[in-house]
Enzyme design. Structure first.
Site, PDB file in Angstrom:
ATOM      1  N   PHE A  11       0.851  -1.192   0.000  1.00 23.82           N
ATOM      2  CA  PHE A  11       0.000   0.000   0.000  1.00 23.82           C
ATOM      3  C   PHE A  11       0.892   1.249   0.000  1.00 23.82           C
ATOM      4  O   PHE A  11       0.828   2.093   0.880  1.00 23.82           O
ATOM      5  CB  PHE A  11      -0.938  -0.038   1.222  1.00 23.82           C
ATOM      6  CG  PHE A  11      -2.055   0.958   1.149  1.00 23.82           C
ATOM      7  CD1 PHE A  11      -2.925   0.967   0.070  1.00 23.82           C
ATOM      8  CD2 PHE A  11      -2.241   1.890   2.156  1.00 23.82           C
ATOM      9  CE1 PHE A  11      -3.948   1.897  -0.011  1.00 23.82           C
ATOM     10  CE2 PHE A  11      -3.266   2.815   2.092  1.00 23.82           C
ATOM     11  CZ  PHE A  11      -4.123   2.823   1.004  1.00 23.82           C
ATOM     12  N   ILE A  14       1.756   2.988  -5.537  1.00 27.02           N
ATOM     13  CA  ILE A  14       0.856   2.334  -6.498  1.00 27.02           C
ATOM     14  C   ILE A  14      -0.417   1.819  -5.806  1.00 27.02           C
ATOM     15  O   ILE A  14      -1.529   1.976  -6.331  1.00 27.02           O
ATOM     16  CB  ILE A  14       1.584   1.162  -7.219  1.00 27.02           C
ATOM     17  CG1 ILE A  14       2.810   1.696  -7.983  1.00 27.02           C
ATOM     18  CG2 ILE A  14       0.657   0.413  -8.157  1.00 27.02           C
ATOM     19  CD1 ILE A  14       2.520   2.740  -9.027  1.00 27.02           C
ATOM     20  N   LYS A 116       7.777  -6.327 -11.249  1.00 24.69           N
ATOM     21  CA  LYS A 116       8.522  -7.066 -12.285  1.00 24.69           C
ATOM     22  C   LYS A 116       9.328  -8.247 -11.738  1.00 24.69           C
ATOM     23  O   LYS A 116       9.443  -9.282 -12.384  1.00 24.69           O
ATOM     24  CB  LYS A 116       9.543  -6.140 -12.980  1.00 24.69           C
ATOM     25  CG  LYS A 116       8.955  -5.023 -13.775  1.00 24.69           C
ATOM     26  CD  LYS A 116      10.038  -4.110 -14.327  1.00 24.69           C
ATOM     27  CE  LYS A 116      10.718  -3.266 -13.294  1.00 24.69           C
ATOM     28  NZ  LYS A 116       9.942  -2.222 -12.639  1.00 24.69           N
ATOM     29  N   VAL A 143       5.104  -3.391 -17.502  1.00 26.37           N
ATOM     30  CA  VAL A 143       5.820  -2.835 -18.664  1.00 26.37           C
ATOM     31  C   VAL A 143       5.068  -1.626 -19.207  1.00 26.37           C
ATOM     32  O   VAL A 143       3.884  -1.733 -19.538  1.00 26.37           O
ATOM     33  CB  VAL A 143       5.937  -3.884 -19.803  1.00 26.37           C
ATOM     34  CG1 VAL A 143       6.710  -3.303 -20.979  1.00 26.37           C
ATOM     35  CG2 VAL A 143       6.594  -5.160 -19.317  1.00 26.37           C
ATOM     36  N   GLY A 198      11.906  14.633  -9.259  1.00 24.44           N
ATOM     37  CA  GLY A 198      11.153  13.418  -8.931  1.00 24.44           C
ATOM     38  C   GLY A 198      11.067  12.413 -10.066  1.00 24.44           C
ATOM     39  O   GLY A 198      10.349  11.420  -9.966  1.00 24.44           O
ATOM     40  N   GLU A 201      14.745   8.089  -8.950  1.00 28.94           N
ATOM     41  CA  GLU A 201      14.763   7.724  -7.537  1.00 28.94           C
ATOM     42  C   GLU A 201      16.096   8.164  -6.925  1.00 28.94           C
ATOM     43  O   GLU A 201      17.047   8.467  -7.648  1.00 28.94           O
ATOM     44  CB  GLU A 201      14.657   6.208  -7.402  1.00 28.94           C
ATOM     45  CG  GLU A 201      13.599   5.633  -8.301  1.00 28.94           C
ATOM     46  CD  GLU A 201      12.749   4.612  -7.605  1.00 28.94           C
ATOM     47  OE1 GLU A 201      13.158   4.133  -6.552  1.00 28.94           O
ATOM     48  OE2 GLU A 201      11.669   4.316  -8.145  1.00 28.94           O
ATOM     49  N   LYS A 216      12.023  -5.562 -18.420  1.00 32.82           N
ATOM     50  CA  LYS A 216      10.810  -5.429 -19.248  1.00 32.82           C
ATOM     51  C   LYS A 216      10.968  -6.180 -20.578  1.00 32.82           C
ATOM     52  O   LYS A 216      10.021  -6.813 -21.056  1.00 32.82           O
ATOM     53  CB  LYS A 216      10.515  -3.950 -19.468  1.00 32.82           C
ATOM     54  CG  LYS A 216      10.084  -3.291 -18.149  1.00 32.82           C
ATOM     55  CD  LYS A 216      10.192  -1.800 -18.166  1.00 32.82           C
ATOM     56  CE  LYS A 216       9.766  -1.229 -16.823  1.00 32.82           C
ATOM     57  NZ  LYS A 216      10.043   0.202 -16.699  1.00 32.82           N
ATOM     58  N   GLY A 306       3.909   6.242 -12.769  1.00 34.27           N
ATOM     59  CA  GLY A 306       2.946   7.122 -12.107  1.00 34.27           C
ATOM     60  C   GLY A 306       1.818   6.297 -11.520  1.00 34.27           C
ATOM     61  O   GLY A 306       1.437   5.271 -12.092  1.00 34.27           O
TER      62      GLY A 306
HETATM   63  N1  NAP Z   1       5.922   3.894  -8.987  1.00 40.82           N
HETATM   64  C1  NAP Z   1       5.603   3.654 -10.265  1.00 40.82           C
HETATM   65  O1  NAP Z   1       5.326   4.564 -11.068  1.00 40.82           O
HETATM   66  C2  NAP Z   1       5.536   2.220 -10.755  1.00 40.82           C
HETATM   67  C3  NAP Z   1       5.117   1.962 -12.071  1.00 40.82           C
HETATM   68  C4  NAP Z   1       5.007   0.633 -12.497  1.00 40.82           C
HETATM   69  C5  NAP Z   1       5.342  -0.391 -11.622  1.00 40.82           C
HETATM   70  N2  NAP Z   1       5.787  -0.100 -10.342  1.00 40.82           N
HETATM   71  C6  NAP Z   1       6.091  -1.218  -9.439  1.00 40.82           C
HETATM   72  O2  NAP Z   1       5.020  -1.354  -8.510  1.00 40.82           O
HETATM   73  C7  NAP Z   1       5.511  -1.848  -7.263  1.00 40.82           C
HETATM   74  C8  NAP Z   1       5.118  -0.885  -6.132  1.00 40.82           C
HETATM   75  O3  NAP Z   1       5.717   0.366  -6.355  1.00 40.82           O
HETATM   76  P1  NAP Z   1       5.476   1.599  -5.363  1.00 40.82           P
HETATM   77  O4  NAP Z   1       6.023   2.784  -6.067  1.00 40.82           O
HETATM   78  O5  NAP Z   1       4.066   1.604  -4.897  1.00 40.82           O
HETATM   79  O6  NAP Z   1       6.410   1.177  -4.109  1.00 40.82           O
HETATM   80  P2  NAP Z   1       6.381   1.826  -2.644  1.00 40.82           P
HETATM   81  O7  NAP Z   1       5.773   3.188  -2.691  1.00 40.82           O
HETATM   82  O8  NAP Z   1       7.745   1.666  -2.117  1.00 40.82           O
HETATM   83  O9  NAP Z   1       5.379   0.907  -1.801  1.00 40.82           O
HETATM   84  C9  NAP Z   1       5.635  -0.439  -1.537  1.00 40.82           C
HETATM   85  C10 NAP Z   1       4.630  -0.998  -0.548  1.00 40.82           C
HETATM   86  O10 NAP Z   1       4.877  -2.402  -0.415  1.00 40.82           O
HETATM   87  C11 NAP Z   1       4.827  -2.726   0.966  1.00 40.82           C
HETATM   88  N3  NAP Z   1       5.543  -3.953   1.280  1.00 40.82           N
HETATM   89  C12 NAP Z   1       6.872  -4.214   1.266  1.00 40.82           C
HETATM   90  N4  NAP Z   1       7.106  -5.481   1.667  1.00 40.82           N
HETATM   91  C13 NAP Z   1       5.886  -6.033   1.957  1.00 40.82           C
HETATM   92  C14 NAP Z   1       5.447  -7.301   2.424  1.00 40.82           C
HETATM   93  N5  NAP Z   1       6.314  -8.277   2.668  1.00 40.82           N
HETATM   94  N6  NAP Z   1       4.114  -7.497   2.606  1.00 40.82           N
HETATM   95  C15 NAP Z   1       3.241  -6.524   2.346  1.00 40.82           C
HETATM   96  N7  NAP Z   1       3.582  -5.295   1.890  1.00 40.82           N
HETATM   97  C16 NAP Z   1       4.895  -5.066   1.708  1.00 40.82           C
HETATM   98  C17 NAP Z   1       5.401  -1.512   1.661  1.00 40.82           C
HETATM   99  O11 NAP Z   1       5.006  -1.554   3.028  1.00 40.82           O
HETATM  100  P3  NAP Z   1       5.818  -0.715   4.165  1.00 40.82           P
HETATM  101  O12 NAP Z   1       5.532   0.727   3.867  1.00 40.82           O
HETATM  102  O13 NAP Z   1       5.223  -1.204   5.443  1.00 40.82           O
HETATM  103  O14 NAP Z   1       7.272  -1.092   3.976  1.00 40.82           O
HETATM  104  C18 NAP Z   1       4.701  -0.398   0.846  1.00 40.82           C
HETATM  105  O15 NAP Z   1       3.388  -0.224   1.314  1.00 40.82           O
HETATM  106  C19 NAP Z   1       7.026  -1.994  -7.437  1.00 40.82           C
HETATM  107  O16 NAP Z   1       7.335  -3.325  -7.775  1.00 40.82           O
HETATM  108  C20 NAP Z   1       7.347  -1.048  -8.600  1.00 40.82           C
HETATM  109  O17 NAP Z   1       8.494  -1.432  -9.307  1.00 40.82           O
HETATM  110  C21 NAP Z   1       5.866   1.168  -9.892  1.00 40.82           C
END
Ligand code: NAP
Length: 324
Positions: A11, A14, A116, A143, A198, A201, A216, A306
């Site tokens: 949570f 995304i 991924k 992707v 932004g 990272e 990808k 995003g």
């Molecule tokens: N950001 C983008 O634009 C984008 C686009 C496409 C794909 N993605 C992919 O989507 C995924 C999520 O990205 P994000 O940007 O949302 O990441 P994020 O903001 O870092 O959020 C990750 C979430 O996963 C939780 N988490 C980690 N380990 C866990 C576990 N063992 N059990 C349950 N929850 C767990 C974290 O919880 P805590 O806060 O408690 O650690 C946090 O809520 C990634 O794989 C990323 O590569 C991202």
């Protein structure tokens, strides 16, 4: 109206974006004949479970009480149609997402993901497990963010032979290269600006070195071109060595430089792209060119990352599974 019961694992950016989109676009989801009910949300620190459906507005406002039930236990024991796996993954082990997905499929739940790494490490294993249990594993969001490249190839181009897929799969590197091209700045300054605004990272190593693009390429090759490739089968180079001088010379001869992932060539590398080529898209955009035998060449351009854009792909997968 058919109700789809979801477990959301992860949570963060995304996960929150998806929940916002479920609230905002409930009329559009309803117009397809569905209502989404979130029955559990898991983070690393704990979970919320409510079989009647979690109040999503309160969830976003932080007004819901979290328990300490562990993610794997929630996936196993909570009745639901699908698990949305939205955690960050380790590219070498696929964890923690790989275990989440295996547990979901073993407990008879479909899986939709934006993560991924589990697919990079265990695509065949996951696909076999899904098929053995007569379940779906969908990963459009892994992707190209909002770009519907997987469903386009699988559905709209069904009957075509996909000859190749190549293009720009990483917004951070495209942002940096566009800055270098348009403003004549060097790599380090463009990277610093990408971090400030932004688009990159704090640690952009996987983007810059081409590993994110390679992941990808691997997913597309295995899913759409029937390859069986691992990261080690790909030739990968990044954009760290591109200089502003190289960019100037390219421009003088009518080209720019882009980081291109090429499934057919099993390669990720900076390439010269003619200025009038459809892959010459600027900023953080992604552009994917699909070569087919019947439809010829198609290029899809869109936002590659995003929270909102990614939730478009996630919702599309959720509704397509529910529709079947
Ligand atoms: N950001 C983008 O634009 C984008 C686009 C496409 C794909 N993605 C992919 O989507 C995924 C999520 O990205 P994000 O940007 O949302 O990441 P994020 O903001 O870092 O959020 C990750 C979430 O996963 C939780 N988490 C980690 N380990 C866990 C576990 N063992 N059990 C349950 N929850 C767990 C974290 O919880 P805590 O806060 O408690 O650690 C946090 O809520 C990634 O794989 C990323 O590569 C991202």
């Amino acid at each position: 109206m058919k109700t789809i019961d979801l477990i959301i694992v992860g949570f963060g950016n995304i996960g929150r974006g998806l929940v916002s989109s479920i609230i905002e676009n409930s009329p559009e989801i309803g117009s397809k004949g569905f209502k989404i009910k979130v029955v559990a949300v898991c983070e690393a620190k704990g979970s919320i479970v409510d079989s009647n459906g979690i109040d999503l507005k309160k969830l976003l406002e932080g007004k819901v009480k979290w328990g300490d039930e562990k993610t794997l236990e929630v996936i196993k024991s909570t009745p639901a149609d699908m698990v949305l796996e939205l955690t960050p993954g380790n590219i070498k082990t696929g964890e923690p997402g790989l275990s989440h997905m295996i547990t979901a499929l073993e407990s008879k739940k479909h899986v939709v993901t934006s993560n991924k790494s589990p697919l990079v490490v265990g695509y065949r294993r996951l696909l076999d497990l899904a098929s053995k249990n007569d379940l779906k594993l969908r990963y459009e969001a892994t992707v190209g963010g909002a770009i519907p490249v997987i469903s386009c190839c699988e559905r709209e181009l069904a009957g075509n032979r996909i000859k190749n897929i190549y293009g720009i799969f990483n917004g951070t590197t495209n942002y940096i290269l566009t800055k270098m091209d348009e403003e004549g700045v060097d790599f380090e300054s463009a990277l610093a600006e990408a971090k400030e605004s932004g688009y990159a990272e704090t640690d952009p190593t996987y983007d810059i070195s081409g590993i994110d693009t390679a992941s990808k390429v691997l997913i597309l090759g295995n899913a759409l071109m029937n390859l069986d490739i691992a990261l080690k089968d790909l030739e990968v180079s990044g954009i760290e060595k591109i200089t502003s001088e190289a960019m100037d010379v390219a421009k003088k001869y009518g080209y720019t430089i882009k980081l291109i992932g090429d499934v057919g060539k099993r390669e990720v590398a900076p390439r010269l792209v003619p200025l009038d080529h459809p892959l010459n898209v600027g900023g953080s955009l992604n552009a994917i060119l699909i070569e087919t035998d019947l439809a010829g060449e198609l290029t899809i351009i869109g936002k590659g990352a995003g929270a909102k854009e990614t939730s478009s792909a996630l919702l599309s997968d959720v509704l397509s599974i529910a529709g079947n």
